[in-house]
Design a protein around this motif. Structure first.
Motif, short mmCIF file in Angstrom:
data_model
loop_
_atom_site.label_atom_id
_atom_site.label_comp_id
_atom_site.label_asym_id
_atom_site.label_seq_id
_atom_site.Cartn_x
_atom_site.Cartn_y
_atom_site.Cartn_z
N SER A 260 -0.27 1.24 7.38
CA SER A 260 -1.75 1.52 6.85
C SER A 260 -1.37 2.42 5.72
CB SER A 260 -2.61 1.89 7.87
OG SER A 260 -3.76 2.18 7.05
N SER A 263 0.76 0.70 3.06
CA SER A 263 0.06 -0.34 2.53
C SER A 263 -0.85 0.09 1.48
CB SER A 263 -0.80 -1.19 3.51
OG SER A 263 -0.08 -2.11 4.34
N SER A 264 -1.37 1.27 1.56
CA SER A 264 -2.49 2.04 0.80
C SER A 264 -1.77 2.44 -0.35
CB SER A 264 -3.13 3.11 1.14
OG SER A 264 -3.95 2.71 2.47
#
Length: 349
Positions: A260, A263-264
């Motif tokens: 996560s 990905s950000s």
């Protein structure tokens, strides 16, 4: 035929230079953000380095730090060029540097584009890193008296509490290793002797888990010993007691956390890449429109700007010709050196 040819007057050139100056300083701020993201990711990886086989895991944060630093330097330099571009005397000193600078920008943009690609495809590598690291960390859980491993119990316990997970793939992983130190075992006890003898490796294996695997949301006191023995506890069925222990493995929890985060970061890097491409194209327009002024002494005159002077096919062909000519020059130089050596040998003879 030039690609994306645009006509410029003085007003358009001024707006282009001012807009590029502003965008370059936005890119400097974006470079600082990239640098900060790299530092943050490096700290997060180092915090859990004891449970990670992290031979390759620092490639992404190191790349972010380097690209962030380069973005600050390159865009600050480009900002200065844009600021001086409307003054012919000041711009004259920057003019010879623009083509090499644009080539550097192109290489920089290629590398910065690779970072989000690596972030998105590194899941498999990260999964393997976490799997091996957690498995190794769990084996050393009991070694609280061994130098270099004495903090592993605390690390694993804090990890399981923070991420609400248990074991590598699940709580049953604890059944396969000895996680209770020998110093806390009574070797005169028949039960302990029988358990050690029943195992090929002579380990004390139990169907129990550390306290950090307990789910505080459970309505009953946590059952962490004899987890699979229904008769050892009143009104207990281990297959349906979902709230007793964390069912998610720590590999899955950490993988979701880092995936996560990366990905950000990949989305942020892509945004920075788009900004850098816009700046590079804008600088190319500024460079060409100032080079093609009809009368350099008259600032009011019109000029033309473009991204590529020739078509894409012709541009690639010319680059290939330059590359081949460089190869030929190297061959001629090598041949010349060989001839000089032969001549020297003949002279000595």
């Amino acid at each position: 035929m030039a690609i994306m040819k645009v006509k410029f007057n003085l007003k358009k050139r001024v707006k282009l230079a001012q807009g590029l100056w502003l965008m370059n300083w936005f890119c400097v701020l974006a470079g600082i953000v990239l640098f900060a993201m790299g530092i943050f990711l490096k700290i997060e990886l180092r915090k859990r380095s004891e449970v990670m086989d992290n031979a390759e895991s620092h490639f992404v944060p190191n790349s972010l730090i380097i690209m962030g630093t380069l973005a600050c330097m390159l865009n600050a330099f480009a900002g200065k060029i844009c600021y001086d571009s409307l003054d012919p005397t000041k711009f004259a000193k920057w003019k010879p540097m623009l083509k090499p600078y644009l080539a550097i920008c192109l290489i920089f943009n290629i590398f910065i584009f690779l970072i989000p690609v690596i972030c998105l495809i590194s899941r498999a590598s990260l999964e393997s890193t976490l799997s091996h690291g957690l498995k190794s960390g769990m084996r050393y859980y009991k070694d609280t008296d061994t130098p270099g491993r004495c903090f592993m119990k605390k690390t694993i316990d804090l990890l399981q509490i923070e991420f609400r997970c248990c074991g590598n793939n699940g709580f049953r992983d604890w059944f396969e290793i000895q996680w209770v130190s020998n110093r806390y075992l009574d070797f005169s006890s028949k039960e302990v002797k029988d358990r050690i003898k029943s195992n090929v490796d002579g380990k004390y294996l139990i169907d129990g888990v550390p306290f950090s695997c307990c789910n505080p949301s459970s309505p009953r006191p946590c059952i962490q010993m004899q987890v699979t023995n229904n008769t050892a506890h009143y009104s207990y069925e281990h297959q349906t007691e979902e709230l007793n222990l964390w069912t998610r493995g720590c590999k899955e929890a950490l993988l979701a956390y880092y995936t996560s985060m990366m990905s950000s970061m990949a989305a942020m890097v892509l945004l920075v890449w788009i900004m850098e491409i816009c700046v590079m194209v804008g600088l190319r327009f500024l460079h060409t429109c100032l080079e093609t002024l009809e009368n350099p002494e008259d600032p009011e005159c019109e000029s033309e700007g473009w991204v590529l002077e020739k078509s894409l096919k012709e541009t690639l062909k010319s680059f290939w010709e330059v590359f081949k000519s460089l190869g030929k020059v190297n061959k001629v130089e090598n041949a010349g050196e060989g001839g000089d050596k032969d001549q020297a040998v003949t002279t000595v003879s």
